[in-house]
Design a protein around this motif. Sequence first.
Motif, short mmCIF file in Angstrom:
data_model
loop_
_atom_site.label_atom_id
_atom_site.label_comp_id
_atom_site.label_asym_id
_atom_site.label_seq_id
_atom_site.Cartn_x
_atom_site.Cartn_y
_atom_site.Cartn_z
N PRO B 34 -60.45 17.03 -31.54
CA PRO B 34 -59.39 16.55 -32.43
C PRO B 34 -59.88 15.34 -33.21
O PRO B 34 -60.17 14.30 -32.61
N PHE B 35 -60.01 15.47 -34.53
CA PHE B 35 -60.42 14.31 -35.33
C PHE B 35 -59.25 13.73 -36.10
O PHE B 35 -59.39 12.76 -36.82
N THR B 36 -58.08 14.38 -35.96
CA THR B 36 -56.85 13.81 -36.52
C THR B 36 -55.78 13.93 -35.44
O THR B 36 -55.95 14.66 -34.47
N SER B 40 -57.01 11.73 -31.77
CA SER B 40 -58.20 11.60 -32.60
C SER B 40 -59.19 10.56 -32.10
O SER B 40 -60.40 10.74 -32.25
N GLU B 44 -63.21 11.20 -31.47
CA GLU B 44 -64.24 10.36 -32.07
C GLU B 44 -65.19 9.83 -30.99
O GLU B 44 -66.41 9.87 -31.14
N THR B 70 -69.15 20.50 -36.92
CA THR B 70 -67.91 20.01 -36.32
C THR B 70 -66.71 20.71 -36.94
O THR B 70 -66.74 21.16 -38.08
N ASP B 72 -62.31 20.19 -36.81
CA ASP B 72 -61.15 19.47 -36.30
C ASP B 72 -60.15 20.48 -35.74
O ASP B 72 -59.58 21.27 -36.48
N GLU B 74 -57.33 19.83 -34.38
CA GLU B 74 -55.97 19.33 -34.60
C GLU B 74 -55.08 19.48 -33.37
O GLU B 74 -53.85 19.47 -33.47
N THR B 99 -62.70 20.94 -25.58
CA THR B 99 -62.11 19.92 -26.41
C THR B 99 -61.26 18.99 -25.56
O THR B 99 -61.38 19.00 -24.34
#
Lengths: 290, 389
Positions: B34-36, B40, B44, B70, B72, B74, B99
């Motif tokens: 999850p990058f958002t 997130s 990171e 990569t 995302d 979400e 994840t």
Amino acid sequence: MDPGFFLVQAFNGVQYGLILFLVASGLTLIFGIMGIINLAHGAFYMVGAYFAYWIAQATDSLPLAVIGSLAATAGLGFLIERWLIVRLYTRNHLDQVLLTYGLILVFNEMQRIVWGNDVHGVTVPQALAFSLRYGDSMAFPFYRVLLAGFCAVMALAMFLVIQKTRLGMRIRAGASNREMVAALGIDVRMLFATVFAAGAGLTGLAGALSSPLSSVFPNMGDAIIIISFVVVVIGGIGSVKGAFLGALLIGLADTFGRVLLPNFASFLVYAVMAGVLLWRPKGLFAGAGA
Amino acid sequence: MLSRRSVITVGALAAMPRFAIGQTAKIRIGVMLPFTGTYSSLGEMGINGLKLSLAQHGNKLGGRDVEIVTLDDESDPARAPSNATKLINGDNVDILIGTVHSGVAMGMVKVARETNTLLVIPNAGVAAATGPLCAPNVFRTSMTMWQPAFPMGKVAYDKGYRNVVSITWKYIAGEESIAGFKEGFEALGGKVIKEITVPFPDVEFQANLAEIAALKPDAVFTFFSGGGAVKFVKDYAAAGLKSSIPLLGSGFLTEGTLEAIGEPAEGILTTLHYADTLNLPANKKFRGEFKQAYGKLPDLFAVQGYDAGELLAVGLGAVKGDVNAKTELFASMERTVLDSPRGHLAFSASHNPVQDIYLRQVKKGQNEVLSVAAKAVSDPSRGCKMMPS
């Protein structure tokens, strides 16, 4: 259930309802008067909380943080109305959903860039950071009492503005019949910008006020927007009075639902909404004007 | 005469040798994190940990260059299978990593099992991934939710607590964590008198706090993380419960949340497989190198990402980078023993970590390690056919 416990839960419900009211009242005004479905309303809640965190960090003063965040979100609301929302008045609801949903994404990404992804907290000033004791093990944080009182005062102030002032009269008129208001030569452009800014400001204020209680975290606006729409629908679209009653109803239903029917808590508020709509398909105060 | 079909065939044949050489092509790793959204910061930290490990191996695994793709995720379980499939079929990745969210991880496990793609889970703690759905090609470098919670049962019992109330979100990670604690606590003779659940991801706890005060348990065990953890710990203290009813937690309660909670977190006991303050040479070295690379101190999620890289380095080293030598690759990964920043790290037959669980206490805004709550804790991996019976 012992009466003391019942009373405490009732107060919890009212206090939660009052915060919901601050968010939902802005939403219902924007929806009812301007005809805009503003999905980005929750984003203002998040921005309000983040501004409060930012200002509180810099100045170490919660009152400054709350005022600053109110001004910032109202200003932001004004700019967004003038710049973006103004293009939507002649378009259908689907376009509005598209734009305001896009705004959520933009706000969330901006939050990520400006403040990062960490969870933050805002501290309650020392003078307010005490609790009112009751029973032998439980205490009620004074800040919550203060917050409930403040929200109640805000609700009363809104009621007075809407019922007793010229601006309020225009808002009520706008909620009942937009075209007629415009036809009568009232500057609808300015009225709409004011309503949108006020709605955004109220939500930002709610975010700032509750930031010491909750925490400040990414996407915090997403949850509150859904429940706020429930409140607006229950209350009747455009009705501030309805939003007030709806918010209290949802606050109480949610609080007691958690304690008495924990397995159904997550959908109890929707059951309440369904029940109200069966009884009054347009909500509690439909079409009554703000 | 040259038909269009034969041109295509010739083209395909011409391309063949490139694949046949194989060993000189890059190993492609698909990272779904999850990058958002709410998780997130975890995403990171995870990818930075992984990248640090790869960088220390010269961005090579088993002698072959590595390329990271990569995506995302979400934290959206509904899109997990299609996202994982896209990485495998669209981006031609050889290895999947991900994840944080357990629901998304389950979607990845499903796709990994169907395609026999190597999957390394660097965080999600859902039991099924190394339980009923365990597979030779699925590894985990984090923990099951059960793992850090189970040893807290003994800690609580030894402190003299007998009646405990638990509270968590009504979702799988929370419920599995509570189940772990309950198993450890009730085996010794304690009793979880009430299991309170709150709709996920609500952060309105006032009603439940009043309920806890009315029940008057000896202690409260909780699983919350992120924003929910911050709010719960603050509300718990503000409700006046902290001084009368001790708060115990799975360590996620105080990971990445201490700065935001502040004073109300002081003194809370938690159990976890890592602590920032862990006094081990490997940990100090890792923390220094991470800080230097990213200008920010690492956390648990960075450690788990780092160990995912280390595990791959050992496994692919044993097969000289040949990702298709699967039997040998999986076997050498299963045998891997790492000197992780968290301490000694091995793997069970179900491919879940076997690791020490530390008892930690919040002191001056840091998780201080008090003791090892339990040595070499292995998840029972119930329902996993790869476990020796």
